[in-house]
Design a protein around this motif. Structure first.
Motif, PDB file in Angstrom:
ATOM      1  N   LEU A  66       2.803 -15.217  28.763  1.00 22.88           N
ATOM      2  CA  LEU A  66       4.208 -15.922  29.250  1.00 22.88           C
ATOM      3  C   LEU A  66       5.238 -15.023  29.467  1.00 22.88           C
ATOM      4  CD1 LEU A  66       3.693 -19.074  26.666  1.00 22.88           C
ATOM      5  CD2 LEU A  66       3.373 -18.808  29.379  1.00 22.88           C
ATOM      6  N   LYS A  67       6.167 -14.629  30.304  1.00 23.98           N
ATOM      7  CA  LYS A  67       7.035 -13.750  30.370  1.00 23.98           C
ATOM      8  C   LYS A  67       8.500 -14.290  29.537  1.00 23.98           C
ATOM      9  CE  LYS A  67       4.975 -11.365  33.306  1.00 23.98           C
ATOM     10  NZ  LYS A  67       3.708 -10.577  32.918  1.00 23.98           N
ATOM     11  N   PHE A  68       8.464 -15.738  29.230  1.00 25.99           N
ATOM     12  CA  PHE A  68       9.695 -16.120  28.470  1.00 25.99           C
ATOM     13  C   PHE A  68       9.592 -16.411  27.051  1.00 25.99           C
ATOM     14  CE2 PHE A  68       7.625 -20.062  28.121  1.00 25.99           C
ATOM     15  CZ  PHE A  68       6.826 -20.546  29.242  1.00 25.99           C
ATOM     16  N   GLY A  69       8.595 -15.559  26.538  1.00 28.43           N
ATOM     17  CA  GLY A  69       7.869 -15.837  25.184  1.00 28.43           C
ATOM     18  C   GLY A  69       8.794 -15.180  24.131  1.00 28.43           C
ATOM     19  N   ASN A  70      10.047 -14.727  24.147  1.00 27.20           N
ATOM     20  CA  ASN A  70      10.672 -13.976  23.094  1.00 27.20           C
ATOM     21  C   ASN A  70      11.190 -14.760  22.005  1.00 27.20           C
ATOM     22  OD1 ASN A  70      12.665 -15.401  24.864  1.00 27.20           O
ATOM     23  ND2 ASN A  70      14.267 -13.646  24.500  1.00 27.20           N
ATOM     24  N   ARG A  71      11.120 -16.338  22.158  1.00 23.62           N
ATOM     25  CA  ARG A  71      11.529 -17.098  21.121  1.00 23.62           C
ATOM     26  C   ARG A  71      10.251 -17.810  20.420  1.00 23.62           C
ATOM     27  NH1 ARG A  71      15.402 -21.297  22.993  1.00 23.62           N
ATOM     28  NH2 ARG A  71      13.784 -21.358  24.664  1.00 23.62           N
ATOM     29  N   ILE A  72       9.028 -17.768  21.086  1.00 18.44           N
ATOM     30  CA  ILE A  72       7.829 -18.551  20.579  1.00 18.44           C
ATOM     31  C   ILE A  72       7.449 -17.554  19.377  1.00 18.44           C
ATOM     32  CG2 ILE A  72       5.743 -19.214  20.899  1.00 18.44           C
ATOM     33  CD1 ILE A  72       6.276 -18.931  23.820  1.00 18.44           C
ATOM     34  N   PRO A  73       7.149 -18.432  18.210  1.00 16.76           N
ATOM     35  CA  PRO A  73       6.764 -17.833  16.990  1.00 16.76           C
ATOM     36  C   PRO A  73       5.244 -17.169  17.133  1.00 16.76           C
ATOM     37  CG  PRO A  73       7.601 -20.051  16.638  1.00 16.76           C
ATOM     38  CD  PRO A  73       7.332 -19.994  18.065  1.00 16.76           C
ATOM     39  N   ASN A  74       5.214 -16.086  16.511  1.00 17.44           N
ATOM     40  CA  ASN A  74       3.669 -15.340  16.546  1.00 17.44           C
ATOM     41  C   ASN A  74       2.860 -16.270  15.242  1.00 17.44           C
ATOM     42  OD1 ASN A  74       4.608 -13.184  17.806  1.00 17.44           O
ATOM     43  ND2 ASN A  74       4.916 -12.000  16.281  1.00 17.44           N
ATOM     44  N   PHE A  75       1.843 -16.282  15.769  1.00 15.49           N
ATOM     45  CA  PHE A  75       0.811 -17.162  14.768  1.00 15.49           C
ATOM     46  C   PHE A  75      -0.636 -16.297  14.885  1.00 15.49           C
ATOM     47  CE2 PHE A  75       0.023 -19.159  18.832  1.00 15.49           C
ATOM     48  CZ  PHE A  75      -1.168 -19.625  18.741  1.00 15.49           C
ATOM     49  N   ASN A 132       1.075 -13.550  20.116  1.00 15.70           N
ATOM     50  CA  ASN A 132       1.840 -12.606  19.401  1.00 15.70           C
ATOM     51  C   ASN A 132       2.951 -12.009  20.832  1.00 15.70           C
ATOM     52  OD1 ASN A 132       0.779 -11.806  16.932  1.00 15.70           O
ATOM     53  ND2 ASN A 132      -1.049 -11.465  18.133  1.00 15.70           N
ATOM     54  N   PHE A 133       4.096 -12.043  20.366  1.00 19.03           N
ATOM     55  CA  PHE A 133       5.156 -11.288  21.246  1.00 19.03           C
ATOM     56  C   PHE A 133       5.014  -9.935  21.336  1.00 19.03           C
ATOM     57  CE2 PHE A 133       9.636 -10.148  22.485  1.00 19.03           C
ATOM     58  CZ  PHE A 133       9.572 -10.703  23.497  1.00 19.03           C
ATOM     59  N   SER A 134       4.943  -9.433  22.354  1.00 16.89           N
ATOM     60  CA  SER A 134       4.616  -7.762  22.496  1.00 16.89           C
ATOM     61  C   SER A 134       5.106  -7.387  23.882  1.00 16.89           C
ATOM     62  CB  SER A 134       3.176  -7.506  22.315  1.00 16.89           C
ATOM     63  OG  SER A 134       3.105  -6.239  22.510  1.00 16.89           O
ATOM     64  N   ASN A 135       6.241  -6.415  23.826  1.00 15.92           N
ATOM     65  CA  ASN A 135       6.487  -5.682  25.042  1.00 15.92           C
ATOM     66  C   ASN A 135       7.182  -6.768  25.996  1.00 15.92           C
ATOM     67  OD1 ASN A 135       5.703  -3.164  24.235  1.00 15.92           O
ATOM     68  ND2 ASN A 135       3.912  -3.502  25.070  1.00 15.92           N
ATOM     69  N   ASN A 136       8.048  -7.581  25.591  1.00 18.99           N
ATOM     70  CA  ASN A 136       8.693  -8.518  26.140  1.00 18.99           C
ATOM     71  C   ASN A 136       7.689  -9.770  26.937  1.00 18.99           C
ATOM     72  OD1 ASN A 136      11.216  -7.488  25.807  1.00 18.99           O
ATOM     73  ND2 ASN A 136      11.053  -6.080  27.612  1.00 18.99           N
ATOM     74  N   VAL A 137       6.722  -9.802  26.456  1.00 17.80           N
ATOM     75  CA  VAL A 137       5.451 -10.741  26.855  1.00 17.80           C
ATOM     76  C   VAL A 137       4.948 -11.579  25.605  1.00 17.80           C
ATOM     77  CG1 VAL A 137       3.565 -11.130  28.255  1.00 17.80           C
ATOM     78  CG2 VAL A 137       4.891  -9.358  29.102  1.00 17.80           C
ATOM     79  N   TYR A 138       4.750 -12.795  25.725  1.00 22.70           N
ATOM     80  CA  TYR A 138       3.912 -13.551  24.700  1.00 22.70           C
ATOM     81  C   TYR A 138       2.601 -13.649  25.198  1.00 22.70           C
ATOM     82  CZ  TYR A 138       3.084 -16.985  21.026  1.00 22.70           C
ATOM     83  OH  TYR A 138       2.768 -17.614  19.871  1.00 22.70           O
TER      84      TYR A 138
END
Length: 174
Positions: A66-75, A132-138
């Motif tokens: 997901l490109k919009f994933g910067n607010r999605i929590p890592n789990f 996981n959010f990594s390099n501006n991608v979830y």
């Protein structure tokens, strides 16, 4: 048969599935046949890569980004192994590591609604699922060993779970 499920999915989602057959060297000069089934399903504009490998590691893998994933929590989500569940019947099947309690509860609801919870209670279905959010991608991935009877059902249920997760992400985080 798993190949029939991939054919059905390719027809249902208007995409192409691939099958690769090859052999790898085994022990003492033996040859090990390997078959890899793969498909990419587009759901709500997001490509979900699905790979089932039989013969060597016997693993299933699902992945999307997901490109919009910067607010999605890592789990990180896993099941307790079958040995543990023999002695602790009343404990929850799923283990989750997440810092957002509301997000965690939503994941558990989607696990139940999709049927993955039932499958984990009935079979030796022990997936490792993480976001996981990594390099501006979830990056969302799920992997599990295919050493149980309901492999074809696991494909359908995991896709149902992923579709629900994508819907949840789009609704709450896009």
């Amino acid at each position: 048969m798993i190949e029939n499920k991939f054919i059905e999915l390719a027809q249902l989602y208007n995409c192409e599935y691939k099958v690769e057959n090859f052999t790898v060297n085994g022990l003492i000069g033996s040859k090990l046949p390997v078959t890899i089934y793969s498909i990419t399903i587009n759901y709500s504009g997001i490509d979900i890569d699905v790979v089932f490998e039989f013969g060597n590691s016997n693993m299933a893998e699902f992945r999307f980004e997901l490109k919009f994933g910067n607010r999605i929590p890592n789990f990180y989500l896993s099941t307790r192994d079958n040995f543990f569940r023999l002695f602790y019947e009343r404990s929850r099947v799923w283990n989750i590591s997440c810092k957002n309690e509301i997000f965690e509860k939503k994941i558990f609801k989607i696990l139940t609604d999709s049927g993955l919870n039932r499958l984990a209670n009935e079979e030796a279905f022990e997936p490792l699922i993480e976001g996981n959010f990594s390099n501006n991608v979830y990056v969302f991935s799920a992997k599990y060993y295919l050493g149980f009877y309901k492999k074809d059902e696991s494909l359908e249920l995991m896709l149902k779970f992923l579709f629900s997760m994508i819907d949840f992400f789009i609704l709450n985080y896009s």
